[in-house]
Design an enzyme around this catalytic site. Sequence first.
Site, short mmCIF file in Angstrom:
data_model
loop_
_atom_site.label_atom_id
_atom_site.label_comp_id
_atom_site.label_asym_id
_atom_site.label_seq_id
_atom_site.Cartn_x
_atom_site.Cartn_y
_atom_site.Cartn_z
N ASP A 267 5.98 1.52 6.84
CA ASP A 267 4.57 1.12 6.62
C ASP A 267 3.91 2.07 5.64
O ASP A 267 3.37 3.07 6.03
CB ASP A 267 3.85 1.12 7.98
CG ASP A 267 2.42 0.64 7.90
OD1 ASP A 267 2.04 0.04 6.89
OD2 ASP A 267 1.68 0.87 8.88
N ASP B 133 -0.64 4.27 0.68
CA ASP B 133 -1.22 5.26 1.59
C ASP B 133 -0.54 5.17 2.95
O ASP B 133 0.07 4.15 3.28
CB ASP B 133 -2.74 5.09 1.73
CG ASP B 133 -3.15 3.78 2.42
OD1 ASP B 133 -2.51 2.75 2.15
OD2 ASP B 133 -4.10 3.80 3.22
N SER C 114 -3.09 -6.19 11.71
CA SER C 114 -4.09 -6.66 10.75
C SER C 114 -3.81 -6.16 9.35
O SER C 114 -3.40 -5.01 9.16
CB SER C 114 -5.49 -6.16 11.16
OG SER C 114 -5.76 -6.46 12.50
N ARG D 188 -9.40 -6.78 18.45
CA ARG D 188 -8.53 -7.57 17.57
C ARG D 188 -9.03 -9.00 17.65
O ARG D 188 -9.23 -9.53 18.75
CB ARG D 188 -7.08 -7.49 18.02
CG ARG D 188 -6.46 -6.11 17.90
CD ARG D 188 -6.05 -5.77 16.47
NE ARG D 188 -5.70 -4.36 16.37
CZ ARG D 188 -5.19 -3.78 15.29
NH1 ARG D 188 -4.96 -4.50 14.19
NH2 ARG D 188 -4.91 -2.51 15.27
N HIS E 179 0.83 -1.21 0.00
CA HIS E 179 0.00 0.00 0.00
C HIS E 179 0.86 1.25 0.00
O HIS E 179 1.91 1.29 0.63
CB HIS E 179 -1.03 0.00 1.13
CG HIS E 179 -0.49 -0.02 2.54
ND1 HIS E 179 -0.32 1.13 3.28
CD2 HIS E 179 -0.12 -1.05 3.36
CE1 HIS E 179 0.11 0.81 4.50
NE2 HIS E 179 0.25 -0.50 4.57
N GLU F 117 -5.34 0.96 2.51
CA GLU F 117 -5.09 -0.06 3.53
C GLU F 117 -5.31 0.51 4.92
O GLU F 117 -5.89 -0.14 5.78
CB GLU F 117 -3.67 -0.62 3.41
CG GLU F 117 -3.47 -1.95 4.15
CD GLU F 117 -3.23 -1.80 5.64
OE1 GLU F 117 -3.44 -2.78 6.37
OE2 GLU F 117 -2.85 -0.70 6.10
N GLU F 118 -4.85 1.73 5.13
CA GLU F 118 -4.91 2.31 6.48
C GLU F 118 -6.33 2.72 6.87
O GLU F 118 -6.56 3.15 8.00
CB GLU F 118 -3.96 3.51 6.60
CG GLU F 118 -2.48 3.18 6.38
CD GLU F 118 -1.87 2.27 7.45
OE1 GLU F 118 -2.61 1.80 8.33
OE2 GLU F 118 -0.64 2.05 7.39
N HIS G 185 2.91 4.26 12.48
CA HIS G 185 1.72 4.98 12.99
C HIS G 185 2.10 6.00 14.07
O HIS G 185 1.21 6.68 14.59
CB HIS G 185 0.64 4.04 13.55
CG HIS G 185 0.03 3.11 12.54
ND1 HIS G 185 -1.23 2.60 12.66
CD2 HIS G 185 0.51 2.62 11.36
CE1 HIS G 185 -1.49 1.81 11.62
NE2 HIS G 185 -0.44 1.81 10.82
N THR H 281 -18.74 23.17 34.99
CA THR H 281 -19.67 22.26 35.64
C THR H 281 -20.79 21.92 34.67
O THR H 281 -21.68 22.72 34.41
CB THR H 281 -20.26 22.90 36.91
OG1 THR H 281 -20.71 24.22 36.59
CG2 THR H 281 -19.21 22.98 38.02
N1 BES Z 1 1.19 -2.96 8.10
C1 BES Z 1 0.22 -2.77 9.10
C2 BES Z 1 -0.14 -4.03 9.84
C3 BES Z 1 0.99 -4.73 10.53
C4 BES Z 1 2.02 -4.03 11.13
C5 BES Z 1 1.02 -6.10 10.55
C6 BES Z 1 3.09 -4.69 11.73
C7 BES Z 1 2.05 -6.77 11.18
C8 BES Z 1 3.10 -6.06 11.74
C9 BES Z 1 -1.03 -2.16 8.45
O1 BES Z 1 -0.70 -1.07 7.63
C10 BES Z 1 -1.94 -1.63 9.52
O2 BES Z 1 -1.58 -0.68 10.18
N2 BES Z 1 -3.14 -2.23 9.67
C11 BES Z 1 -4.14 -1.71 10.53
C12 BES Z 1 -5.49 -2.22 10.11
C13 BES Z 1 -6.27 -1.29 9.24
C14 BES Z 1 -7.65 -1.85 8.98
C15 BES Z 1 -6.37 0.11 9.77
C16 BES Z 1 -3.93 -2.17 11.95
O3 BES Z 1 -3.41 -3.27 12.17
O4 BES Z 1 -4.31 -1.41 12.84
MN MN Z 2 0.88 -1.51 6.39
MN MN Z 3 -0.42 0.71 8.95
#
Ligand code: BES
Ligand code: MN
Ligand code: MN
Length: 455
Positions: free
Chosen positions: A119, A88, A399, A328, A86, A153-154, A427, A315
């Site tokens: 990422d 993005d 994920s 998860r 990805h 993806e994100e 992130h 208040t």
């Molecule tokens: N690449 C990550 C997921 C990841 C990171 C898997 C490190 C294994 C090791 C992916 O870009 C991501 O951040 N996925 C999101 C899910 C998405 C639906 C927002 C996540 O896992 O929060």
């Molecule tokens: Mn990723």
């Molecule tokens: Mn990610």
Amino acid sequence: MNAALSYADEHFDTFVDQLEDLLSIPSVSTDSTYTDEVQRAAQWVAEHLRERGVHHAEVAETDGHPVVYAEHLTGNDKPTVLVYGHYDVQPPDPLDEWDTPPFDPTRRNDTLYARGACDDKGQMFMHLKALESYLESDGEPPVNLKFVIEGEEEIGSEHLAPFLRAHRDRLDADVVLISDTSMFSEDVPSITYGLRGLAYAEVTLQGPNRDLHSGVYGGAVENPANALAALIADLHDDEHRITIPGFYDNVRPLTDAERETYAELPFDEDAWADAVGVEAVRTEGGYSVLECLSARPTLDVNGIWGGYTGEGAKTVLPAKASAKISMRLVPEQTPTEIYDKLEAHLDAQVPDTMTMTFRRLHGGRPVLVDRTSPAMQAAQTAMGEVMGTEPTFVRHGGSIPIVADFKDLLGLDSVLMGFGLDTDAIHSPNEHFGLDRFRAGIQSIIRFHQHYAAA
Ligand code: BES
Ligand code: MN
Ligand code: MN
């Protein structure tokens, strides 16, 4: 293959320069003020592939951000590898915590700092460079290649499953290869064979028809913020198990062999806790930290708000309160099932003085992939040759929702050969990618194609 490896070595600095160019495009998919930049990143990737001589590369529009689709097919006798990644990225905030600006890529100590460095722009780009290395040396890669590089993806890959369905025939392949995960550690290279799924909800409790003076009304009007806090507090028991009825019904138990593998991994619990700044770990009763991080389901509040949150005191008895709650998931839980169970459980407990709205934001199914397939073996061999240590197989807690769709919609298994580290701050502020791992990734991919073609 040796010529391709040498080419990659000789041109490594250029590769890093090119990656910096891509990283300087703020392709933040969740924020509509960046829509043009997301588009620009897609064009950049397609153009980069075309300039390298790939047979076909296009920016395919969807109802959301575009998908970059490319093909380089050189023989019916060769296996076909579908590369997924990805372009993005996550929003860069909080901006003031970055040592150098997130979209001004900076090299420090053989490490590249930028949003998306790991990422997934940096890892996705390794696949483009592996192909280029073949094209510029051996002439052709030993496998047919297809690329699906998405821009959502994100934010849950909402428009990618329809894309896969619409282009089923064209996407025909033997395996999906993905570099979007991390290794167990620098010393323990690994290939990921399991990912958790996700069910992400937003819950709002609405009480009175407006914010009220807490002295005039407090005591006889039930407070939605109090009620929401109580509901949330009740979602875990003393053993830190999740209390939603039936939540664990479909969880596939860990096998003894899996538990042994987890126990054998070198893991320093205190150092780990120390690195995240907590006094101690807090795990579900009966399970180790590593098990809880990847093989057990979780429920976490990601954000909670309502009433007055500005400076000083006001208040007020808020009219409503909200929380974003993510869970998860692990095989065989499904987002729909888990959403239904959480919603029913909360519904049954909402005080009769207020109403609840429950929104399902995005979900993804968990996956476990076969560790014995020829593609997995090829990945293990390739990575072992480059890293000097045979990689182990691990599950990870993150994920990548589309992986389950590759299996269900296209019948394809995925190989998750990633080169990140959990400490790469994906992130987070100061995301980075070690250039040694960028290099190792390119070399491993070149070798993967060779070993897979020979399998
Ligand atoms: N690449 C990550 C997921 C990841 C990171 C898997 C490190 C294994 C090791 C992916 O870009 C991501 O951040 N996925 C999101 C899910 C998405 C639906 C927002 C996540 O896992 O929060
Ligand atoms: Mn990723
Ligand atoms: Mn990610």
